[in-house]
Design an enzyme around this catalytic site. Structure first.
Site, short mmCIF file in Angstrom:
data_model
loop_
_atom_site.label_atom_id
_atom_site.label_comp_id
_atom_site.label_asym_id
_atom_site.label_seq_id
_atom_site.Cartn_x
_atom_site.Cartn_y
_atom_site.Cartn_z
N ASP A 78 8.73 55.77 89.71
CA ASP A 78 8.46 54.99 90.91
C ASP A 78 7.76 53.68 90.57
OD1 ASP A 78 8.62 54.48 93.60
OD2 ASP A 78 6.87 55.69 94.15
N HIS B 91 14.46 47.41 88.64
CA HIS B 91 15.24 48.60 88.27
C HIS B 91 15.79 48.46 86.85
CE1 HIS B 91 14.73 50.21 92.18
NE2 HIS B 91 15.50 49.34 92.80
N LEU C 73 17.12 67.64 72.54
CA LEU C 73 16.51 67.38 73.84
C LEU C 73 17.59 67.38 74.91
CD1 LEU C 73 13.95 66.23 75.49
CD2 LEU C 73 14.94 64.00 75.07
C1 IPE Z 1 11.19 58.69 94.89
O1 IPE Z 1 10.82 57.37 95.05
C2 IPE Z 1 12.60 58.78 94.43
C3 IPE Z 1 12.85 58.25 93.10
C4 IPE Z 1 11.95 57.79 92.25
C5 IPE Z 1 14.22 58.28 92.69
P1 IPE Z 1 10.90 56.65 96.48
O2 IPE Z 1 10.33 55.30 96.28
O3 IPE Z 1 12.26 56.74 97.01
O4 IPE Z 1 9.94 57.57 97.35
P2 IPE Z 1 9.16 57.27 98.69
O5 IPE Z 1 10.15 56.68 99.66
O6 IPE Z 1 8.06 56.30 98.37
O7 IPE Z 1 8.62 58.59 99.12
C1 IPE Z 2 11.84 53.69 91.90
O1 IPE Z 2 11.32 52.45 92.22
C2 IPE Z 2 13.33 53.67 91.71
C3 IPE Z 2 14.10 54.26 92.81
C4 IPE Z 2 13.62 54.94 93.81
C5 IPE Z 2 15.53 54.06 92.78
P1 IPE Z 2 11.23 51.93 93.72
O2 IPE Z 2 12.44 51.12 94.00
O3 IPE Z 2 10.98 53.05 94.65
O4 IPE Z 2 9.96 50.99 93.61
P2 IPE Z 2 8.89 50.72 94.76
O5 IPE Z 2 8.37 52.05 95.20
O6 IPE Z 2 9.62 50.01 95.86
O7 IPE Z 2 7.86 49.87 94.10
MG MG Z 3 9.29 53.84 95.49
#
Ligand code: IPE
Ligand code: IPE
Ligand code: MG
Length: 234
Positions: free
Chosen positions: A16, A33, A127
């Site tokens: 995240d 990303h 792994l």
């Molecule tokens: C959780 O992250 C899902 C992934 C890392 C793939 P999100 O950014 O989607 O989660 P929320 O919306 O903050 O709960």
């Molecule tokens: C995690 O990073 C990746 C996915 C959920 C695909 P985010 O895109 O959720 O990043 P934030 O939470 O907006 O910073």
């Molecule tokens: Mg996120």
């Protein structure tokens, strides 16, 4: 290498903070990303070097379809790119790549690529690297229940019956779940499997997560006493 007696057999990470990492740098979210996927390449190597046997990462949830179509399409392209470019390297490193999640909604060509990459690395043994794409814990439980119903089980269903119908029934439950970027929630990751997982939260955004951070998390894990409802181990 960290003390192997206290090493997680299965390490899971909720990747995240890619968006916030990019925002802080005035970059588009997709650049975050991209940086996040690049970081994952290093992390697979480091995790393998630690001697961990299963490494799963939450890369796209069943709820992430709610994001703008541009971001979703960009993520799918990044997954395509990553698989195409990295599978040979993973194979050379004796890493088996596996995917976990619902197969519906994903682009057909990506699904084909995923299948190819799984077959291509099926014999690798150091792994298991598990990419959770279009994964949701609730979806997994519902899918397993429906498979069970279709198999017309006789008598009461057990926990093991349900588990056998999960996406990757041979993979042990995650011992340690790390979430980056400061959010203190599971967001529908490994719902059933995390019943006795240990958690580690860090404020660091995923693209900034590094070897030192991984070591910190593993050391913290090694210091914990897992009781599973029993009494403290002497
Ligand atoms: C959780 O992250 C899902 C992934 C890392 C793939 P999100 O950014 O989607 O989660 P929320 O919306 O903050 O709960
Ligand atoms: C995690 O990073 C990746 C996915 C959920 C695909 P985010 O895109 O959720 O990043 P934030 O939470 O907006 O910073
Ligand atoms: Mg996120």
């Amino acid at each position: 290498m960290t003390d192997t007696k206290k090493l997680p057999a299965h390490l899971a990470i909720i990747l995240d903070g890619n968006g916030r990492w990019a925002k802080r740098r005035n970059l588009p979210r997709l650049m975050g990303h991209r940086a996040g996927l690049r970081k994952l390449e290093d992390m697979v190597r480091l995790v393998k070097r630690e001697g961990i046997r299963y490494f799963s990462v939450y890369a796209f949830s069943t709820e992430n379809w709610n994001r703008p179509a541009m971001e979703v399409a960009g993520l799918m392209s990044l997954f395509r790119y990553y698989i195409r470019k990295k599978v040979d390297e993973l194979k050379k490193e004796n890493v088996r790549i596996r995917f976990c999640g619902r197969k519906d909604r994903l682009p057909e060509d990506l699904l084909e690529q995923m299948k190819w990459a799984e077959d291509y690395t099926a014999d690798q043994t150091a792994l298991d690297f598990i990419l959770c794409i279009n994964y949701g814990g609730r979806a997994e439980i519902i899918d397993a229940v429906n498979k069970l119903i279709a198999s017309k089980p006789e008598g009461p269903v057990t926990e093991e019956d349900l588990r056998k119908n999960f996406y990757l029934p041979d993979v042990p439950d995650p011992d340690l779940i790390i979430r980056t970027s400061g959010e203190l929630r599971l967001s529908n990751f490994w719902l059933w499997e995390s019943a006795y997982s240990e958690y580690y939260f860090t404020k660091i955004h995923w693209p900034d997560f590094d070897e030192a951070e991984l070591k910190k998390a593993l050391e913290d894990y090694a210091s914990r006493d897992r009781r599973y409802g029993g009494l403290k181990n002497k």
